[in-house]
Structures are given as structure tokens and as C-alpha cells.
Enzyme design. Sequence first.
Site, PDB file in Angstrom:
ATOM      1  N   ASN A  63     -11.757   2.182  -2.426  1.00 50.15           N
ATOM      2  CA  ASN A  63     -11.527   2.492  -3.827  1.00 50.15           C
ATOM      3  C   ASN A  63     -11.705   1.194  -4.614  1.00 50.15           C
ATOM      4  O   ASN A  63     -12.090   0.168  -4.061  1.00 50.15           O
ATOM      5  CB  ASN A  63     -10.124   3.083  -4.029  1.00 50.15           C
ATOM      6  CG  ASN A  63     -10.038   3.990  -5.258  1.00 50.15           C
ATOM      7  OD1 ASN A  63     -10.596   3.678  -6.302  1.00 50.15           O
ATOM      8  ND2 ASN A  63      -9.342   5.101  -5.133  1.00 50.15           N
TER       9      ASN A  63
ATOM     10  N   SER B  18      -5.148   5.281  -2.831  1.00 44.37           N
ATOM     11  CA  SER B  18      -5.825   4.047  -3.242  1.00 44.37           C
ATOM     12  C   SER B  18      -6.025   3.815  -4.728  1.00 44.37           C
ATOM     13  O   SER B  18      -6.462   2.724  -5.103  1.00 44.37           O
ATOM     14  CB  SER B  18      -7.184   4.001  -2.548  1.00 44.37           C
ATOM     15  OG  SER B  18      -7.873   5.239  -2.690  1.00 44.37           O
ATOM     16  N   CYS B  19      -5.763   4.769  -5.605  1.00 42.35           N
ATOM     17  CA  CYS B  19      -5.993   4.533  -7.026  1.00 42.35           C
ATOM     18  C   CYS B  19      -5.084   3.405  -7.523  1.00 42.35           C
ATOM     19  O   CYS B  19      -3.864   3.492  -7.390  1.00 42.35           O
ATOM     20  CB  CYS B  19      -5.740   5.798  -7.835  1.00 42.35           C
ATOM     21  SG  CYS B  19      -5.951   5.550  -9.618  1.00 42.35           S
TER      22      CYS B  19
END
Length: 501
Positions: A288, A223-224
Amino acid sequence: MYNYDYKKCLMCYDAPCSKACGRVDIEKMMRAFYLDDFGYAFTMLEKCDTCEFCDGICTNACLNGIDIRKMVIDNRQYGYLYENLEGYEDIDISSDICGVKLENPFILSSSCVGASYDMIARAFDMGWAGVSYKTISMMDMYEASPRYSAVKDDNIHIYGFKNIEQLSSHSVEENIETISLLKKNYPDKVVIASIMGRNEAEWEYLSRKVSEAGADVIELNFSCPNMEEKNTGSDIGQNPEWCKKFMKAAKKGATVPVIAKLTPNIQDITVPGLASIEGGADGLSAINTIKSITGVDLDTKVALPAVGTNSMVGGYSGPAVKPIALRQISELSRNEVINKKHISGIGGIETWEDAVEFMMLGAGSVQMTTSVMQYGYRIIEDLINGLKIFMKQKGYTPVYDFIGAAVSSIVENDEINRDTMVYPTFIDKYCHGCGRCHIACNDAGHQAMMFDKETRKPKLDGTKCVGCMLCSLVCPGAAIVPSKRFAKKENRAVKELDPYI
């Protein structure tokens, strides 16, 4: 109504107000008020029983000129709202993450707030139950400078925070050593190892290494949004097949539960969630950060944060993203497959109330970063005591009594009740006479709110009111509340309503 001067508190380090008083930890009390931890604040307020006879040494010491003495005196009258708290300290607030016990539900999320042994040890000593260690990878990290920007209110409170940071800059070996040392010295704390790979071999390898190091849980960073290298981070989370494939790879190397951290930058968060579970995920964490641009420097014409003459889309966090996070947590919880798995809630959690909202929508644990970046690890005291007092007052024990309690309240658009309505009701003693309700209703509503310029009081035309309650949201005095619910066919004229209570 509370005296809200505490919202001007600077949250000082080594606060002069507390040092000046010597009787009460003023800094701790002000922080509790600031973070809406009123019950805990009032337990300390009781000790301020000589303020009427004091010359206000705490006020004189305040670096922002707050009349703390007056604030204490004004607010003490509301202490009755938090009576009968005896024994709240003994309330059991333990939870778990995929069956691994947490002494409380509060975890530091994978970020700069959990990036080294010394930092995490200090957080554990203060009371945090666990940490999701900053993401470990086999990639070399080259970070930009500066890497943060923020959107603030008038009191310098950050309600929206953007970062363009990536993963841990330490080597795999250094991070493995840190995890091992944390588990050796803090065996009862939960260490979640966040990892990210570029291919199946890396996911399996990293999963095996952190398992061997003693990690209690593994979190796969799908998810970054800030990754320099393509086909990593949120690129994975937007591709269900990759989520499934890389989860399978990580499970091969893991000997502990594995969860997937999901991206909010997708139309339907349940799709990667289900794919991760098909790959063997024991749970999910969400959300995130959200892809964002927080602003533009009007002089340089460069977006923020400006890295020389350029910027980039980055991850948005903080209280501003909480409504989006709650929505996506509720979507996960409402799925019949996903709700059988552990969900760890993330996104804009700043107070114990925020945490409870996530838990009522199905989160069994909560993770936090941006609030810690603003206020430090010390807020764990407010989170713990606020949650215990809430549970004491509501009669909840354990926390599982209310986890998921609000999920069923979320229905589809065609299921919502559209046959009844409420009217605005005015609490006269709280009304400032500002007319903001009239302006809002006249220019953005249904012209149902009249205003008497002589008495400076609003009046309601019940024949025009549709019960949208915009007036209550713009009222600065909390002087407008909803009436009891009426069937729409019972719509009444203003002369039949008593709008004041």
C-alpha cells in the site's frame, strides 16, 4: 537512438492528431511510445508509410507542438528491433490469484479507480482482468478537500503522488449490490472485495457479506495510512497479532480465498505477512502507500495538500515508490513460507516492463492505481500488447515461465561479488560532448574521467576508475556502457584500454 519527442505528448482525450490523420491512430501510437511499449508502437508505425510525402497534418494538429511527422520518420529505422512478431496477439498471458483465473495479470487496485459499477464496467470492457473494489467498511467516511498532491517532472508527468483519502463512502448495502451486479454482468472478470473492520465481529460480517455477493477473492486492508479512526488500516498492519487475529475472523465468514494487503510502513514486511498466513491467509498483496509529505507551500507555510491551514501525513504512490515496492516484494518472495502463497504486486507500476519486474520478483498478479489516475483505463491496451510482445520475443509461454525468475539474484550483502569490476566504455556516436560524466566523476566520484576541451571527448584513467558507473547514469545520450568484467587484480592503466566502441 529514438527520437524522444513523444515524451512531450499530452495524452489528449479525443486526440486531434488522430482525427487529422485518418490513416493511423496517432494518439494510440504516441501513448504506446510514451509508456515504453515500443513493440506495439512499431506495429502501428509500419502503417505510417507515406509520412515522407505527407504535409504533416498530424503535426499541425498537435496541441503541444510536437513534430509528429519527424518523430515517425526518425523512429521508423528502429523497427528492425521488433521484427517477427507474427502471432503475438495469440500469446496466452492468463494468470491467477489464489487459483482464481485472470485473463491477464492486470488488476485495478483498491482505490478511487474502482469505486462504482459504471467505472469498473468500463474498465472491464476495455480489457482489465479484475478489480480490487474500493475498501468496504462499516465506518462513516468524511473526506478532506483537497485530498491529493503530487511531485512532477518538467513534462507534467507525476512520478510521486500523495493522497489523504480513506475508504468507500458508500454504505455496505450499496457496495454489496455493486459487487453482485458486476459478477452477474461480468462473470469471467475477477472481483476482489477489499474490506476493513474495527473488530473481529466486523471482519467476519463483512467477509461473509462479500462472499455471499459473489466476490471471487477477499482482500483485507491492513495497510491504509490515512484512517481517521485509530487502530484501523496500517495500525493493524504494524501489529502482527492483530493481523493474525483479524485474518482468522475474516476466514470464518469467507467462502472464497482471502489475502492480506500489507503496509510498507514497517521495518520487516515479512512479519505481518507471516502472521497473516498463520491466521489463514491464502495470499498477500503489497504494497500500500508509503507515509509521506510531498512538499510545503512556501508562501502559506502549509504542507501539501493544504486543507485550509493544515495538512497531514498521507500515502505516497507512483513510479517513485517502485524501488521500495520491488524490494519488499522480493523480501516476501524470498521467505520459504510466504513464497508458497500467491503474491499480488502493487506500487508504482506504470508500464508492462514495470509489471514484468514485479512478476520476476515473485508476483503472480499486479495491481495499479496511480498510472490509471494519470492516463485512464485505456493503458490496459498497452499493458496487454507490451506483455505479449515481450513474451513472443523471449519465447515465454505461459507467464509462469518467468514469475519469480529474478528472486535468486537477490543475495545478502556479504554474498555479493566484490572481487571483479567493470570499466565505462564510450559509444562515440552517441556522445554529445557535454562533459557531464567528467563533472560527476570529478565532484562525486574518483576523478577518473578526464575531459579534452578541444575534442570535447571524455578520457578514462583506468588507474583511478573503480567501476562505480555513475558516469553512465548521468550521461544524457546513453553513450557510456559497462565493459566486460575484470578481476580487480587485472586493473589496467588507461593506455592499455580502448575506451571507445
